[in-house]
Design a protein around this motif. Structure first.
Motif, PDB file in Angstrom:
ATOM      1  N   LEU A  16     -18.219 -14.316  24.678  1.00 57.60           N
ATOM      2  CA  LEU A  16     -16.786 -14.326  24.903  1.00 57.60           C
ATOM      3  C   LEU A  16     -16.060 -12.947  24.556  1.00 57.60           C
ATOM      4  CD1 LEU A  16     -13.999 -15.540  24.412  1.00 57.60           C
ATOM      5  CD2 LEU A  16     -14.405 -16.051  21.841  1.00 57.60           C
ATOM      6  N   GLU A  17     -17.035 -12.134  23.878  1.00 59.35           N
ATOM      7  CA  GLU A  17     -16.440 -10.591  23.814  1.00 59.35           C
ATOM      8  C   GLU A  17     -16.626  -9.884  25.100  1.00 59.35           C
ATOM      9  OE1 GLU A  17     -17.371  -7.002  20.736  1.00 59.35           O
ATOM     10  OE2 GLU A  17     -18.804  -8.427  20.833  1.00 59.35           O
ATOM     11  N   ALA A  18     -17.741 -10.253  25.833  1.00 61.52           N
ATOM     12  CA  ALA A  18     -18.124  -9.730  27.040  1.00 61.52           C
ATOM     13  C   ALA A  18     -16.935 -10.230  28.195  1.00 61.52           C
ATOM     14  CB  ALA A  18     -19.525 -10.215  27.521  1.00 61.52           C
ATOM     15  N   ALA A  22     -14.419  -7.502  29.964  1.00 56.15           N
ATOM     16  CA  ALA A  22     -14.447  -7.481  31.340  1.00 56.15           C
ATOM     17  C   ALA A  22     -13.046  -7.788  31.881  1.00 56.15           C
ATOM     18  CB  ALA A  22     -15.328  -8.606  32.178  1.00 56.15           C
ATOM     19  N   GLY A  23     -12.198  -8.153  31.041  1.00 58.54           N
ATOM     20  CA  GLY A  23     -10.641  -8.354  31.454  1.00 58.54           C
ATOM     21  C   GLY A  23     -10.361  -9.887  31.825  1.00 58.54           C
ATOM     22  N   SER A  24     -11.026 -10.544  31.564  1.00 53.82           N
ATOM     23  CA  SER A  24     -10.816 -12.299  31.592  1.00 53.82           C
ATOM     24  C   SER A  24      -9.579 -12.634  30.814  1.00 53.82           C
ATOM     25  CB  SER A  24     -12.050 -12.980  31.387  1.00 53.82           C
ATOM     26  OG  SER A  24     -13.166 -12.775  32.249  1.00 53.82           O
ATOM     27  N   GLN A  25      -8.949 -13.457  31.393  1.00 53.00           N
ATOM     28  CA  GLN A  25      -7.587 -14.033  30.663  1.00 53.00           C
ATOM     29  C   GLN A  25      -8.309 -15.292  29.741  1.00 53.00           C
ATOM     30  OE1 GLN A  25      -4.635 -15.223  32.952  1.00 53.00           O
ATOM     31  NE2 GLN A  25      -3.055 -15.732  31.413  1.00 53.00           N
ATOM     32  N   ILE A  26      -8.427 -15.457  28.507  1.00 54.47           N
ATOM     33  CA  ILE A  26      -8.765 -16.381  27.820  1.00 54.47           C
ATOM     34  C   ILE A  26      -7.656 -16.918  26.980  1.00 54.47           C
ATOM     35  CG2 ILE A  26     -10.305 -16.995  26.044  1.00 54.47           C
ATOM     36  CD1 ILE A  26     -11.799 -15.779  28.052  1.00 54.47           C
ATOM     37  N   VAL A  27      -7.291 -18.038  27.731  1.00 52.54           N
ATOM     38  CA  VAL A  27      -5.940 -18.642  27.278  1.00 52.54           C
ATOM     39  C   VAL A  27      -6.299 -19.702  26.152  1.00 52.54           C
ATOM     40  CG1 VAL A  27      -4.863 -18.744  29.558  1.00 52.54           C
ATOM     41  CG2 VAL A  27      -6.181 -20.769  29.039  1.00 52.54           C
ATOM     42  N   ALA A 172     -24.706 -12.964  28.062  1.00 52.14           N
ATOM     43  CA  ALA A 172     -23.355 -12.473  28.116  1.00 52.14           C
ATOM     44  C   ALA A 172     -23.028 -11.824  29.375  1.00 52.14           C
ATOM     45  CB  ALA A 172     -22.709 -11.470  27.044  1.00 52.14           C
ATOM     46  N   GLY A 173     -24.037 -10.753  30.041  1.00 50.69           N
ATOM     47  CA  GLY A 173     -23.699 -10.295  30.969  1.00 50.69           C
ATOM     48  C   GLY A 173     -23.616 -11.193  32.283  1.00 50.69           C
ATOM     49  N   LEU A 174     -24.853 -11.923  32.089  1.00 50.70           N
ATOM     50  CA  LEU A 174     -24.682 -12.825  33.274  1.00 50.70           C
ATOM     51  C   LEU A 174     -23.623 -13.749  33.576  1.00 50.70           C
ATOM     52  CD1 LEU A 174     -26.946 -13.861  35.575  1.00 50.70           C
ATOM     53  CD2 LEU A 174     -27.471 -15.648  33.994  1.00 50.70           C
ATOM     54  N   LEU A 175     -23.052 -14.034  32.530  1.00 51.26           N
ATOM     55  CA  LEU A 175     -21.895 -14.967  32.321  1.00 51.26           C
ATOM     56  C   LEU A 175     -20.586 -13.882  33.057  1.00 51.26           C
ATOM     57  CD1 LEU A 175     -20.891 -17.696  31.393  1.00 51.26           C
ATOM     58  CD2 LEU A 175     -20.351 -16.908  29.274  1.00 51.26           C
ATOM     59  N   VAL A 176     -20.387 -12.927  32.527  1.00 49.99           N
ATOM     60  CA  VAL A 176     -19.599 -11.953  33.274  1.00 49.99           C
ATOM     61  C   VAL A 176     -19.568 -11.892  34.617  1.00 49.99           C
ATOM     62  CG1 VAL A 176     -18.530  -9.745  33.476  1.00 49.99           C
ATOM     63  CG2 VAL A 176     -18.957 -10.802  31.056  1.00 49.99           C
ATOM     64  N   LYS A 177     -20.928 -12.008  35.005  1.00 48.18           N
ATOM     65  CA  LYS A 177     -21.213 -11.780  36.650  1.00 48.18           C
ATOM     66  C   LYS A 177     -20.914 -13.170  37.199  1.00 48.18           C
ATOM     67  CE  LYS A 177     -25.305 -11.591  39.797  1.00 48.18           C
ATOM     68  NZ  LYS A 177     -26.906 -11.193  39.701  1.00 48.18           N
TER      69      LYS A 177
END
Length: 305
Positions: A16-18, A22-27, A172-177
């Motif tokens: 979640l932090e990653a 990374a700039g994701s919009q968590i609503v 976490a890194g793989l999820l952002v990717k």
């Protein structure tokens, strides 16, 4: 994209932090309800909820995932994608809701080690490597089409707790990717059925107490892997003079044992070892029932064996 994140333990917080970094919009964030814990039975919040509240994110805590009110609240968030890390099994009404689907991060190299305890079972079984996988959710648990995979070696002496932390950050890194790939539309899906062809699939079911009991008639390597695969939780255990002793750390010695399997030997100062069928397990980090966890020398100072 608008993203709803679902998770509960510390393992999910890193993801979640990653995503936020990374700039994701968590609503919205969906996590477990608060539960009574400790001697005072005070309500305890999940690690994900604490992080979400600290970062000003909207939190949903449904007792039942099919509850109409929860489904209405979830739909109102109008998410494009849902991301699941270490959460409950979702009903189709939930995972099939967003237009871009629901993805999951799993701590194994799928299709191997589907289930609740992939980190533990990979180490218990002596695997040389495992890793993390992202995939789209579908009806059967951990069976959806694979998106991305990252392999990570398992050192011979690593514990489940130590490997958990490595996978947590790699995942976490793989999820952002994965999220960025879905956002751009540049990804391919690989059905697990194709990968499973010709493989003997190993599973990772929930671990129960009897899975943690040491059978000293087993080979020393198998017992050593069980101990590190269950450390620090729920911990392998055995009986010592009628009391349960949890074992968090150990060393192994492959040599012709001079004792019957399960018998112990100690100098009451520096070592306590148990005989197996082809060697000895030296206990290094233990906890006797009713006592605190301690190193073996401190433990032996308080015991007469």
């Amino acid at each position: 994209m608008k993203i709803v994140f679902m998770g509960t333990p510390e393992f999910a917080v890193a993801s979640l932090e990653a995503l936020i970094e990374a700039g994701s919009q968590i609503v919205g964030v969906v996590t477990a309800p608060d539960k009574p814990a400790g001697r005072g039975q005070k309500l305890s919040e999940s690690a994900v909820k604490k992080f979400a509240v600290d970062n000003g994110l909207k939190v949903l805590q449904p007792a039942k995932l099919k509850d109409p009110d929860f489904l209405a609240d979830l739909k109102a968030l109008n998410a494009d994608l849902q991301v699941v890390v270490a959460f409950r099994m979702l009903p189709e009404a939930v995972w099939n809701m967003p237009p871009k689907g629901t993805i999951n991060l799993h701590a194994s190299l799928l299709p191997q080690y589907r289930g609740a305890a992939p980190i533990n079972w990979a180490i218990i079984n002596g695997e040389p490597e495992s890793g993390v996988t992202t995939f789209f959710l579908k009806q059967e648990i951990d069976t959806g089409d694979i998106l991305f995979v990252e392999k990570i070696t398992i050192a011979d002496d690593v514990t489940a707790g130590e490997y958990h932390d490595r996978l947590m950050h790699k995942g976490a890194g793989l999820l952002v990717k994965t999220v960025k790939a879905i956002e751009s539309g540049r990804y391919t899906e690989q059905p697990q059925e194709q990968l499973a062809e010709g493989q003997e699939l190993k599973h990772a079911p929930k671990i129960f107490k009897e899975d943690c009991r040491i059978d000293w008639a087993q080979p020393v390597g198998k017992i050593y892997n069980l101990i590190r695969g269950l450390s620090p939780y729920p911990a392998a255990f055995t009986e010592l003079n009628g009391k349960t002793i949890k074992i968090y750390g150990a060393n192994k010695e492959t040599t012709a044992p001079q004792h019957t399997s399960g018998q112990y030997e100690t100098d009451n100062k520096t070592y306590l070892k148990f005989a197996c069928n082809n060697g000895y397990i030296y206990l290094t980090d233990v906890q006797l029932e009713g006592k605190k966890r301690m190193g073996i020398e401190e433990f032996l100072r308080g015991q007469k064996l």
